[in-house]
Structures are given as structure tokens and as C-alpha cells.
Design a protein around this motif. Structure first.
Motif, PDB file in Angstrom:
ATOM      1  N   ASP A  38     -79.321 -52.235 -13.324  1.00 48.65           N
ATOM      2  CA  ASP A  38     -80.942 -51.829 -12.853  1.00 48.65           C
ATOM      3  C   ASP A  38     -80.819 -51.378 -11.363  1.00 48.65           C
ATOM      4  O   ASP A  38     -81.276 -51.122 -10.109  1.00 48.65           O
ATOM      5  CB  ASP A  38     -82.122 -52.772 -12.710  1.00 48.65           C
ATOM      6  CG  ASP A  38     -81.850 -54.133 -12.309  1.00 48.65           C
ATOM      7  OD1 ASP A  38     -80.630 -54.339 -11.783  1.00 48.65           O
ATOM      8  OD2 ASP A  38     -82.682 -54.541 -11.547  1.00 48.65           O
ATOM      9  N   GLU A  54     -90.124 -44.508 -14.620  1.00 49.60           N
ATOM     10  CA  GLU A  54     -90.669 -44.637 -16.426  1.00 49.60           C
ATOM     11  C   GLU A  54     -89.747 -45.576 -16.704  1.00 49.60           C
ATOM     12  O   GLU A  54     -90.444 -47.115 -17.372  1.00 49.60           O
ATOM     13  CB  GLU A  54     -91.272 -43.549 -16.879  1.00 49.60           C
ATOM     14  CG  GLU A  54     -92.129 -43.226 -15.858  1.00 49.60           C
ATOM     15  CD  GLU A  54     -92.070 -41.519 -17.260  1.00 49.60           C
ATOM     16  OE1 GLU A  54     -91.695 -42.153 -18.116  1.00 49.60           O
ATOM     17  OE2 GLU A  54     -93.640 -40.634 -16.961  1.00 49.60           O
ATOM     18  N   ASP A  55     -88.849 -45.560 -16.395  1.00 57.93           N
ATOM     19  CA  ASP A  55     -87.706 -46.447 -16.896  1.00 57.93           C
ATOM     20  C   ASP A  55     -87.162 -47.794 -16.532  1.00 57.93           C
ATOM     21  O   ASP A  55     -87.003 -49.325 -17.086  1.00 57.93           O
ATOM     22  CB  ASP A  55     -85.939 -45.923 -16.661  1.00 57.93           C
ATOM     23  CG  ASP A  55     -86.197 -44.490 -17.812  1.00 57.93           C
ATOM     24  OD1 ASP A  55     -86.405 -44.414 -18.486  1.00 57.93           O
ATOM     25  OD2 ASP A  55     -85.003 -44.237 -17.216  1.00 57.93           O
ATOM     26  N   ARG A  56     -88.069 -47.952 -15.097  1.00 60.58           N
ATOM     27  CA  ARG A  56     -88.204 -49.576 -14.286  1.00 60.58           C
ATOM     28  C   ARG A  56     -89.173 -49.826 -14.764  1.00 60.58           C
ATOM     29  O   ARG A  56     -89.423 -51.738 -14.813  1.00 60.58           O
ATOM     30  CB  ARG A  56     -88.195 -49.169 -13.183  1.00 60.58           C
ATOM     31  CG  ARG A  56     -86.698 -48.590 -13.115  1.00 60.58           C
ATOM     32  CD  ARG A  56     -86.507 -48.778 -11.084  1.00 60.58           C
ATOM     33  NE  ARG A  56     -85.035 -48.723 -11.097  1.00 60.58           N
ATOM     34  CZ  ARG A  56     -83.896 -48.958 -11.306  1.00 60.58           C
ATOM     35  NH1 ARG A  56     -84.464 -50.594 -11.471  1.00 60.58           N
ATOM     36  NH2 ARG A  56     -83.121 -48.810 -10.424  1.00 60.58           N
ATOM     37  N   ILE A  57     -90.379 -49.234 -15.561  1.00 59.01           N
ATOM     38  CA  ILE A  57     -91.634 -50.711 -16.379  1.00 59.01           C
ATOM     39  C   ILE A  57     -91.198 -51.270 -17.440  1.00 59.01           C
ATOM     40  O   ILE A  57     -90.192 -51.051 -17.795  1.00 59.01           O
ATOM     41  CB  ILE A  57     -92.395 -49.391 -16.570  1.00 59.01           C
ATOM     42  CG1 ILE A  57     -92.948 -48.289 -15.810  1.00 59.01           C
ATOM     43  CG2 ILE A  57     -93.217 -49.586 -17.389  1.00 59.01           C
ATOM     44  CD1 ILE A  57     -93.889 -47.061 -16.955  1.00 59.01           C
ATOM     45  N   GLY A  58     -91.600 -53.034 -16.769  1.00 55.21           N
ATOM     46  CA  GLY A  58     -90.567 -54.008 -17.961  1.00 55.21           C
ATOM     47  C   GLY A  58     -90.009 -54.615 -17.278  1.00 55.21           C
ATOM     48  O   GLY A  58     -89.449 -55.421 -17.850  1.00 55.21           O
ATOM     49  N   THR A  59     -89.706 -54.085 -16.421  1.00 53.05           N
ATOM     50  CA  THR A  59     -88.773 -54.632 -15.757  1.00 53.05           C
ATOM     51  C   THR A  59     -88.930 -55.263 -13.999  1.00 53.05           C
ATOM     52  O   THR A  59     -90.020 -55.469 -13.683  1.00 53.05           O
ATOM     53  CB  THR A  59     -87.495 -54.065 -14.681  1.00 53.05           C
ATOM     54  OG1 THR A  59     -87.969 -53.118 -13.502  1.00 53.05           O
ATOM     55  CG2 THR A  59     -86.624 -52.933 -15.935  1.00 53.05           C
ATOM     56  N   ARG A  60     -87.943 -56.288 -13.571  1.00 48.04           N
ATOM     57  CA  ARG A  60     -88.349 -57.678 -12.697  1.00 48.04           C
ATOM     58  C   ARG A  60     -88.068 -56.828 -11.626  1.00 48.04           C
ATOM     59  O   ARG A  60     -86.544 -56.331 -11.552  1.00 48.04           O
ATOM     60  CB  ARG A  60     -87.619 -58.992 -12.786  1.00 48.04           C
ATOM     61  CG  ARG A  60     -88.613 -60.066 -12.178  1.00 48.04           C
ATOM     62  CD  ARG A  60     -87.887 -61.288 -12.425  1.00 48.04           C
ATOM     63  NE  ARG A  60     -88.653 -62.328 -11.426  1.00 48.04           N
ATOM     64  CZ  ARG A  60     -87.761 -62.829 -10.533  1.00 48.04           C
ATOM     65  NH1 ARG A  60     -86.509 -62.114 -10.064  1.00 48.04           N
ATOM     66  NH2 ARG A  60     -88.292 -64.116  -9.181  1.00 48.04           N
ATOM     67  N   PHE A 105     -93.365 -57.455 -11.633  1.00 46.53           N
ATOM     68  CA  PHE A 105     -92.880 -57.428 -12.634  1.00 46.53           C
ATOM     69  C   PHE A 105     -93.881 -55.669 -12.483  1.00 46.53           C
ATOM     70  O   PHE A 105     -94.820 -55.603 -12.615  1.00 46.53           O
ATOM     71  CB  PHE A 105     -93.917 -57.913 -13.836  1.00 46.53           C
ATOM     72  CG  PHE A 105     -93.336 -57.912 -15.224  1.00 46.53           C
ATOM     73  CD1 PHE A 105     -92.120 -57.752 -15.861  1.00 46.53           C
ATOM     74  CD2 PHE A 105     -94.621 -57.228 -16.400  1.00 46.53           C
ATOM     75  CE1 PHE A 105     -91.966 -57.637 -17.364  1.00 46.53           C
ATOM     76  CE2 PHE A 105     -94.654 -56.579 -17.507  1.00 46.53           C
ATOM     77  CZ  PHE A 105     -92.873 -56.957 -17.479  1.00 46.53           C
ATOM     78  N   VAL A 122     -95.413 -52.697 -13.696  1.00 48.25           N
ATOM     79  CA  VAL A 122     -96.295 -52.707 -14.771  1.00 48.25           C
ATOM     80  C   VAL A 122     -96.575 -50.796 -15.434  1.00 48.25           C
ATOM     81  O   VAL A 122     -97.260 -50.104 -16.054  1.00 48.25           O
ATOM     82  CB  VAL A 122     -98.130 -53.141 -14.626  1.00 48.25           C
ATOM     83  CG1 VAL A 122     -97.240 -55.082 -14.910  1.00 48.25           C
ATOM     84  CG2 VAL A 122     -98.294 -52.656 -12.878  1.00 48.25           C
ATOM     85  N   ASP A 123     -96.636 -50.274 -13.436  1.00 47.14           N
ATOM     86  CA  ASP A 123     -96.355 -48.531 -13.549  1.00 47.14           C
ATOM     87  C   ASP A 123     -95.984 -47.768 -13.109  1.00 47.14           C
ATOM     88  O   ASP A 123     -94.919 -48.214 -11.944  1.00 47.14           O
ATOM     89  CB  ASP A 123     -98.022 -48.409 -13.501  1.00 47.14           C
ATOM     90  CG  ASP A 123     -98.735 -47.078 -13.897  1.00 47.14           C
ATOM     91  OD1 ASP A 123     -97.634 -46.453 -14.574  1.00 47.14           O
ATOM     92  OD2 ASP A 123    -100.100 -47.018 -14.025  1.00 47.14           O
ATOM     93  N   TRP A 146     -92.144 -64.107 -15.530  1.00 46.98           N
ATOM     94  CA  TRP A 146     -92.080 -63.624 -17.104  1.00 46.98           C
ATOM     95  C   TRP A 146     -90.443 -63.966 -17.224  1.00 46.98           C
ATOM     96  O   TRP A 146     -89.436 -64.724 -18.518  1.00 46.98           O
ATOM     97  CB  TRP A 146     -92.517 -62.335 -17.453  1.00 46.98           C
ATOM     98  CG  TRP A 146     -91.171 -61.371 -17.139  1.00 46.98           C
ATOM     99  CD1 TRP A 146     -91.483 -61.065 -15.532  1.00 46.98           C
ATOM    100  CD2 TRP A 146     -90.092 -60.453 -17.223  1.00 46.98           C
ATOM    101  NE1 TRP A 146     -90.506 -59.947 -15.396  1.00 46.98           N
ATOM    102  CE2 TRP A 146     -89.464 -59.410 -16.695  1.00 46.98           C
ATOM    103  CE3 TRP A 146     -89.466 -60.148 -18.650  1.00 46.98           C
ATOM    104  CZ2 TRP A 146     -88.460 -59.249 -16.659  1.00 46.98           C
ATOM    105  CZ3 TRP A 146     -88.467 -60.046 -19.117  1.00 46.98           C
ATOM    106  CH2 TRP A 146     -87.823 -59.453 -18.222  1.00 46.98           C
TER     107      TRP A 146
END
Length: 458
Positions: free
Chosen positions: A311, A390-396, A440, A442-443, A458
């Protein structure tokens, strides 16, 4: 006295050094222009748009009736020519005036004439190497000032938790489109001890992220006889008490050695952030720019980076419309950008710069064609940057808080100050500027992210 800074991060450091010198000599810096007797404008002279902005700023300041002094790159580059064409400026001072800037402002305030700077090609000057520098001066006990081992005072002009720290000055590269070496001079590294001393002082003022800047950070140490100087310096800087994160800017792909790439990607406390000066992707265009690389070699660098840190952040600038550029060259650039998945891409149209080799190239691209190509590549870049966010959504992410209140924002490791996107933090209203907190994602909104503090565990 008020101080206006235009242009790049190096200029911001120069302005803080000017403010430090002036403050040490008794001048008072004010944010209220109405209270200022003299307005000092630190100009930019890199491209036409920046030159126009600098001149417009001088004219606007002169309209207020206050004395106006132009310093910085435009003043250094054009000197007495600028003074003759811009009589609204009370003085045009080059870099050589910085050492006694307070005396020059004293003269200007008293109405005494100050000769305009006479430009010269600074590449012809003998570099001031560490061996030729004066012995370190004793520190002075002035609130908000630091007397660095180089004999430079610096005053912070804001209280942001991130601050720029200059690694070196000048550039030894000879890109055919760039005039910077002619007025910034040859590349000269600051000794590691000097950089560390300033880092400690910055940390004492509340800085939590140090952003290392120069014209070419990958060259750091070559004039000191140590090509691995930056690799050795990074862990020492990361170990400075109070510093949470180190970021390195202005990397030349052709000089990014494997060991330096590894150090940037894996040193604890150093943001895996790659500010890579690609400029184009067509080998033919790059050769005419007197640069090196290709789509394949640049993608290989990014692959090696992401193998170490999936990342990692990556950004670059590109020039469109360079003399001789064809439709096929533009298509290759677009193909590279599509595959590169960069977080940020700056797209600039080519323009002739005085004294550069490319200014004399005969095969210029028509101005309307350049504008069309810039619009086309910029639209693609904007779409690709949004997709990357957008690819980074769901990453820490770890975010350095810059602003707190009704809306809390900061920057993750892949987001450099001033030039990249930001991250809005939700889920915790107790945060303060300067904190480094997990979130985290989220958007996203364009290049910007939204991260939830509550969901960071998480």
C-alpha cells in the motif's frame, strides 16, 4: 514586516530562514498586512504561470502603498532586468542578499537605494562544501528561533504538525527543459549532523512529521563522498525524540538505488512514500529531455516498491507537449499512467524556459495541441487517481491529524502535505493536531479518503 511565500517547499524553508534572520535583527513579523511597513515576497520563477503569479503578487502588494521587496527564484533569475520592468518593487534581491537581509530591509525602510541583484549562472560558482563552511556558531536563546550549525536562523511561520527540512540545495542534472540549476546552483548536501540538529529543533516546536526536501533527494551525500548517506540518516532522523514520521520528497528514478528503495520502504518511522520525478514515459521523449527511463523501467520500480509495501504511496509529475512529442508518445504516457496506479499525478504543459536547451529546439508542438493534450491526460489522471483512492477503501491507514474540530482532517502515509489528498477522520471528536492515529478507510472522494477511527482496530 510581512512575508508572502510562493512556489515550492524549498521556498517555504527559505522564507522561514529569512524570517529567522529578520527576527534576530529586530524586525517583527506580522500576519496583518495593514501593520506591515515592508512586504517581502518570496517569488517563484519555475514556469510561466508561476512567474505571472509572482509579478501579480508584487503589483497587488505595491497597490497598498507599502514598500515591496522581491526575493526568491524569480528575483535571483532575472534580477536587474526584473527591477527595470517592475518599478513597483522597491528592491529585487538575490540569494546572496539573504545573509544580511535585515540590513537590506533597514536600507529600504529608510528610503536608501538598494542596487538590484545582477544574475549569474550559479553553476559556475564554487560550491560551498562542508569543508569550506565556517565553524558552527553558538546557539542563541530567542523564543521561536534556532541557530543551526550552518549559521542559519529559522522561525516557523505556522504551527502545523508537519514541517519541511532541507537536505540539500541545487542540482547537477541537466534536463533540457529545466532552468533551476542555473539559478539554484550545483548540488550541495547539508552535513548529516546539521540536518539532525535542525530536526531536533523542529521537533521541539511541535513538529511530528519531517518532510525532507531538495532539488534531488536521491543525490544526497554524493558530494560528501557517501552515496548511502541518506540510508544512514533516515533511521537517525526517525529516532529524533518527538518525531513520528519521516517523508522524503523529490526522488529521481534513475538514481533510486535498490538499497535506497529498500530503506525508504522498510525503515521504521519512514513513510513508504515515493515522490518519483518521471516527467514522461516515452523513451524517445525522455532522451530529448536528457532523462532516462521507459514505461517498463518505471513500472519495475513501482513493482519493487509494492512488493515490499503493497500500500505504498506513489506520486509524480509529467510534462505534456515537449518539443517533438507525437501522438504515439502521448499514448505511451497514457498507457504508463493507467498501469502505474499512482496516488497523485500532476500534469503540466510544456513551455520554453529562458536559457534551457529545449527552448532552442525547432520542432515545437503547437500551443493549441499542447492544451488539448494537457486536458486529455489530466482527465485521465483525475479518473485514475480517484480509482486509486477507491482501491484504498477497506485498508488501514495511520493519519497525522492536522485540523481538529467540527471536521477532523489529516494525512495518511501516502499523502504528502500541500500537494496530495487528505483524510477526513470520523468516529472520534477528541483528537488533537499532531496526533498520529489509526483509521479504517470507509470511503473516498476524488483523491481524498474518509477513515473511521472506531473501526481501526480490525
Amino acid at each position: 514586516m510581512s512575508l508572502v511565500t510562493l512556489g515550492c517547499a524549498r521556498n517555504e524553508v527559505d522564507s522561514e530562514e529569512l524570517a529567522g534572520r529578520l527576527g534576530a535583527a529586530g524586525w517583527t513579523l506580522t500576519d496583518d498586512d495593514d501593520d506591515a511597513e515592508v512586504v517581502v515576497i518570496n517569488t517563484c520563477g519555475f514556469i510561466d504561470a508561476a512567474k505571472k503569479d509572482s509579478i501579480d503578487t508584487v503589483l497587488a502588494a505595491a497597490d497598498t502603498g507599502r514598500k515591496v521587496v522581491a526575493v526568491g527564484c524569480l528575483a535571483e533569475r532575472y534580477g536587474d532586468e526584473l527591477a527595470a520592468s517592475l518599478p513597483e518593487a522597491d528592491a529585487v534581491l538575490g540569494f546572496d542578499s539573504y545573509a544580511d537581509i535585515a540590513a537590506r530591509l533597514d536600507d529600504i525602510a529608510a528610503g536608501r537605494p538598494v542596487p538590484a541583484h545582477t544574475p549569474r549562472d550559479r553553476r559556475t560558482l564554487l560550491p560551498v562544501t562542508p569543508a569550506h563552511r565556517p565553524a558552527a556558531a553558538a546557539e542563541i536563546a530567542l523564543p521561536g528561533h534556532a541557530w543551526l550549525p550552518s549559521g542559519i536562523t529559522r522561525t516557523r511561520l505556522d504551527r502545523a504538525p508537519a514541517a519541511y527540512l532541507k537536505l540539500a540545495s541545487g542540482c547537477d542534472r541537466r534536463c533540457t527543459f529545466c532552468a533551476i540549476p542555473s539559478f539554484r546552483g550545483s548540488f550541495v548536501s547539508r552535513p548529516p549532523a546539521e540536518v539532525l540538529a535542525e530536526a531536533r529543533w523542529l521537533a521541539s516546536t511541535g513538529v511530528r512529521e519531517l518532510v525532507l526536501v531538495s532539488e534531488n533527494s536521491t543525490s544526497y551525500g554524493k558530494d560528501l563522498g557517501d552515496l548511502r548517506a541518506l540510508e544512514r540518516l533516515l533511521p537517525e532522523l526517525a529516532g529524533v525524540d518527538g518525531v513520528e514520521r519521516i517523508r522524503v520528497s523529490y526522488l529521481q528514478p534513475a538514481e533510486l538505488r535498490p538499497s535506497l528503495l529498500d530503506a525508504l520502504a522498510t525503515t521504521p518511522g519512514v513513510a513508504p512514500y515515493f515522490d518519483l520525478s518521471f516527467q514522461h514515459a516515452s523513451p524517445r521523449v525522455l532522451r530529448r529531455m536528457k532523462r532516462f527511463g521507459s514505461t517498463e523501467s518505471f513500472l519495475d520500480i513501482l513493482t519493487r516498491v509494492r512488493t515490499l509495501v503493497p500500500d505504498a504511496g506513489a506520486r509524480s509529475n509529467v510534462i505534456v507537449g515537449f518539443p517533438g512529442e507525437t501522438d504515439d508518445d502521448v499514448a505511451e504516457l497514457e498507457d504508463f499512467l493507467t498501469k502505474a496506479r499512482l496516488d497523485v499525478v500532476g500534469v503540466f504543459g510544456y513551455s520554453d524556459e529562458d536559457g534551457t536547451e529545449a527552448a532552442d529546439f525547432a520542432d515545437k508542438v503547437d500551443g493549441d495541441v499542447i492544451s488539448q493534450r494537457v486536458a486529455r491526460v489530466a482527465a485521465l489522471a483525475e479518473e485514475l487517481m480517484s480509482q486509486r483512492a477507491e482501491d484504498r477503501i477497506g485498508t488501514r491507514v495511520e493519519v497525522l491529524v492536522e485540523q481538529a474540530g467540527d471536521e477532523t482532517t489529516g494525512r495518511a502515509a501516502h499523502q504528502g502535505p500541500d500537494v496530495d489528498g487528505t483524510t477526513r477522520l470520523v468516529g472520534d471528536r477528541s483528537l488533537r493536531p499532531g496526533q498520529l492515529v489509526p483509521g479504517f478507510v470507509v470511503d473516498s472522494d476524488g483523491v481524498d479518503l474518509v477513515a473511521d477511527i472506531a473501526g481501526a482496530a480490525w
